[in-house]
Scaffold this active site. Structure first.
Site, PDB file in Angstrom:
ATOM      1  N   SER A 123       0.818  -1.215   0.000  1.00  0.00           N
ATOM      2  CA  SER A 123       0.000   0.000   0.000  1.00  0.00           C
ATOM      3  C   SER A 123       0.845   1.255   0.000  1.00  0.00           C
ATOM      4  O   SER A 123       0.318   2.359  -0.170  1.00  0.00           O
ATOM      5  CB  SER A 123      -0.914   0.011   1.229  1.00  0.00           C
ATOM      6  OG  SER A 123      -0.140   0.013   2.419  1.00  0.00           O
ATOM      7  N   HIS A 144      -3.195  -3.882  -5.451  1.00  0.00           N
ATOM      8  CA  HIS A 144      -3.475  -3.383  -4.108  1.00  0.00           C
ATOM      9  C   HIS A 144      -4.952  -3.543  -3.765  1.00  0.00           C
ATOM     10  O   HIS A 144      -5.808  -2.791  -4.249  1.00  0.00           O
ATOM     11  CB  HIS A 144      -3.059  -1.911  -3.999  1.00  0.00           C
ATOM     12  CG  HIS A 144      -3.294  -1.333  -2.634  1.00  0.00           C
ATOM     13  ND1 HIS A 144      -3.639  -0.028  -2.430  1.00  0.00           N
ATOM     14  CD2 HIS A 144      -3.246  -1.911  -1.395  1.00  0.00           C
ATOM     15  CE1 HIS A 144      -3.800   0.193  -1.132  1.00  0.00           C
ATOM     16  NE2 HIS A 144      -3.565  -0.940  -0.497  1.00  0.00           N
ATOM     17  N   GLU A 156      -6.410  -1.434  -6.827  1.00  0.00           N
ATOM     18  CA  GLU A 156      -5.533  -0.558  -7.591  1.00  0.00           C
ATOM     19  C   GLU A 156      -4.509  -1.405  -8.347  1.00  0.00           C
ATOM     20  O   GLU A 156      -3.759  -2.166  -7.745  1.00  0.00           O
ATOM     21  CB  GLU A 156      -4.804   0.429  -6.665  1.00  0.00           C
ATOM     22  CG  GLU A 156      -5.731   1.458  -6.030  1.00  0.00           C
ATOM     23  CD  GLU A 156      -5.001   2.408  -5.086  1.00  0.00           C
ATOM     24  OE1 GLU A 156      -5.286   3.617  -5.130  1.00  0.00           O
ATOM     25  OE2 GLU A 156      -4.153   1.929  -4.304  1.00  0.00           O
ATOM     26  N   ASN A 194      -4.546   6.410  -1.020  1.00  0.00           N
ATOM     27  CA  ASN A 194      -3.805   6.851   0.164  1.00  0.00           C
ATOM     28  C   ASN A 194      -3.177   8.222  -0.021  1.00  0.00           C
ATOM     29  O   ASN A 194      -2.760   8.847   0.960  1.00  0.00           O
ATOM     30  CB  ASN A 194      -2.739   5.821   0.538  1.00  0.00           C
ATOM     31  CG  ASN A 194      -3.322   4.664   1.328  1.00  0.00           C
ATOM     32  OD1 ASN A 194      -4.298   4.831   2.054  1.00  0.00           O
ATOM     33  ND2 ASN A 194      -2.743   3.490   1.183  1.00  0.00           N
TER      34      ASN A 194
END
Length: 505
Positions: A123, A144, A156, A194
């Site tokens: 991540s 991900h 992702e 993120n």
């Protein structure tokens, strides 16, 4: 290249919560799955855990016994890394340590043939960096998943500098065949979610640090006005402050200390104190047995209002007008500068300036600034900010008008852009920079934020609906108020405004 056939064997390395979840997803999609962990017995225990979880779904009528049995039958505990040699895809879900991951993939490269696709569930680490020492770096990509993997829709697909676009397309199609919502992203710090999500936490943390309002009130406003599933404080309590703070620090460091990603001292203090949220029993809120959740603050007015005057266009806040009329309030409309008057009170949608500044610059007395609502027709709560010297009767009139429209009203201190508007503007700004830098497409950025963190709208589409000119004005006023680069508007936002376009043109 199309999705991997269900005849292709998948391997997952790492039998923790994430690895086990990914293995379950692949098995439910019809693949034979090998699960490997360096802890003796951990893979077998993870399969037993999956069996129990699926058993509960059978008991609740959400899954057939046949599907459960077929899924579990496809899961196998591998004893050695050599057992993975004939797999078509190997997904790593181990500790977030660059050297450990590099060592693992070097081993896999020696064991597996060149057709095997290698993927990392990292991540935060660079796919480019993980792949750099491989003989065939083009076959390593990021895959991900979000926790819990069987539940969360987003995946992702992360491409490093050497990653083969055909393999990225294969993983995209495979994830979609597994029932997920995949998006493509370049391997940049934080990928999409993120990175773009940092302002959601950061702006609430800054507001509580400035004593603009308390945590329950800010959380309630993001939920009940903004339409978010959770507020920033209850969400970070759920994630765990150690995890959330570490991600923020990682992104901050990766961008060489860019103040947009500045970690919060308040959150650091919680981490230092071991108040990590739900898992420790205490974060911003207490989770001890019998603990009562503190309630948001609100204003109440006993004044009666039957009419108001709307001067000009209220912009996106025009949604207030039908609600007022539905409640029997007479709304008189006339030309003007986008103001709403009731009694001696003047209400206006925030443009990022403090009420005291705007009142002085525009010569307005008894000014009440109104926050953004995700949907003014459905929102149940609304934030306001006022000049310090507002007359009590004028404040009571303004609150009474909003109450008449059906809103619970929460007052913040005189803070630039209040809370929902500030948060959405900053989310849109970060998403705009990600788009400008080619991290992902506008459609994939918006999908990632809806499917990955359950935002009510993608930030770029949300900005388009508000109006990019207004978003730019809010950010410019925030930057002027704080004097910080943190609020600098994205070049792409400025360009789109100058062109008269949108993010989705």
């Amino acid at each position: 290249m199309t999705a991997l056939s269900t005849h292709a064997r998948i391997a997952v390395i790492g039998a923790g919560a994430m690895g086990a979840g990914i293995a379950q997803v692949a098995a439910q999609a019809g693949h034979s799955v090998l699960l490997l962990d360096n802890r003796p017995g951990a893979a077998a225990q993870a399969i037993e855990g999956i069996d129990r979880q699926l058993g509960k779904r059978v008991e609740n009528g959400k899954l057939s016994a046949e599907s459960r049995n077929a899924t579990v039958a496809r899961l196998h505990a591998a004893q050695t890394i050599e057992a993975l040699a004939d797999c078509a895809l190997i997904i790593e879900a181990i500790v977030e340590n660059l050297e450990v991951k590099r060592d693992l993939f070097r081993q896999l490269e020696d064991i597996c043939d060149e057709q095997c696709v290698l993927a990392s569930n990292t991540s935060s680490l660079s796919i480019t960096s993980i792949a750099a020492q491989l003989r065939h770096p083009q076959r390593l990509l990021g895959l991900h998943f979000f926790n819990p993997a069987p539940v969360m829709a987003l995946v992702e697909i992360v491409s490093g500098l050497a990653s083969d676009p055909a393999l990225a397309a294969c993983l995209y199609d495979t994830a979609r065949a597994w029932g997920k919502k995949p998006v493509h992203t370049r391997s940049t710090p934080g990928f999409i979610v993120n990175r773009v999500a940092r302002p959601f936490y950061a702006e609430s943390l800054r507001l509580v640090q400035e004593h603009a309002a308390d945590c329950p009130t800010l959380d309630a406003l993001l939920r009940e006005a903004g339409g978010f599933a959770m507020g920033a404080f209850e969400l970070t309590d759920l994630i765990g402050h150690d995890v959330n703070y570490a991600v923020t620090c990682s992104v901050f460091d990766a961008y060489y200390g860019d103040t947009r990603f500045l970690p919060s001292l308040i959150q650091k203090e919680l981490v230092d104190a071991g108040r990590l949220g739900r898992k420790s029993g205490q974060g911003f809120y207490s989770y001890a047995e019998g603990a009562q959740r503190p309630q948001p603050t609100s204003l109440d007015s006993e004044r009666t209002v039957t009419s108001c005057v709307v001067e000009g266009d209220l912009g996106i806040a025009n949604g207030l007008i039908p609600r007022l009329r539905e409640q029997g309030v007479e709304v008189v409309q006339r030309d003007g500068a986008g103001l709403l008057r009731v009694g001696d009170a003047v209400l206006a949608l925030s443009d990022g300036r403090m009420a005291c500044q705007r009142a002085r610059e525009e010569g307005l007395r008894n000014l009440i600034l109104v926050d953004l609502a995700g949907d003014y027709a459905k929102a149940s709560r609304l934030a306001i900010g006022c000049v310090a010297d507002i007359e009590p009767a004028a404040l009571a009139d303004g609150v009474a008008l909003l109450q008449r429209a059906g809103f619970v009203v929460s007052r913040l201190s005189d803070s630039p852009a209040l809370v929902v508007l500030r948060t959405v503007a900053m989310l849109a700004n970060e998403a705009a920079d990600a788009l400008l830098q080619g991290v992902a497409s506008a459609a994939d950025i918006d999908l990632a934020m809806r499917a990955g963190v359950n935002y009510p709208q993608g930030p770029l589409a949300w900005a388009d609906s508000i109006g990019l000119t207004h978003i730019l004005k809010v950010l410019e006023n925030l930057q002027a108020s704080y004097g910080e680069e943190r609020y600098r508007p994205s070049l792409l936002l400025r360009r789109r405004v100058a062109e008269g376009g949108t993010f989705h043109d």
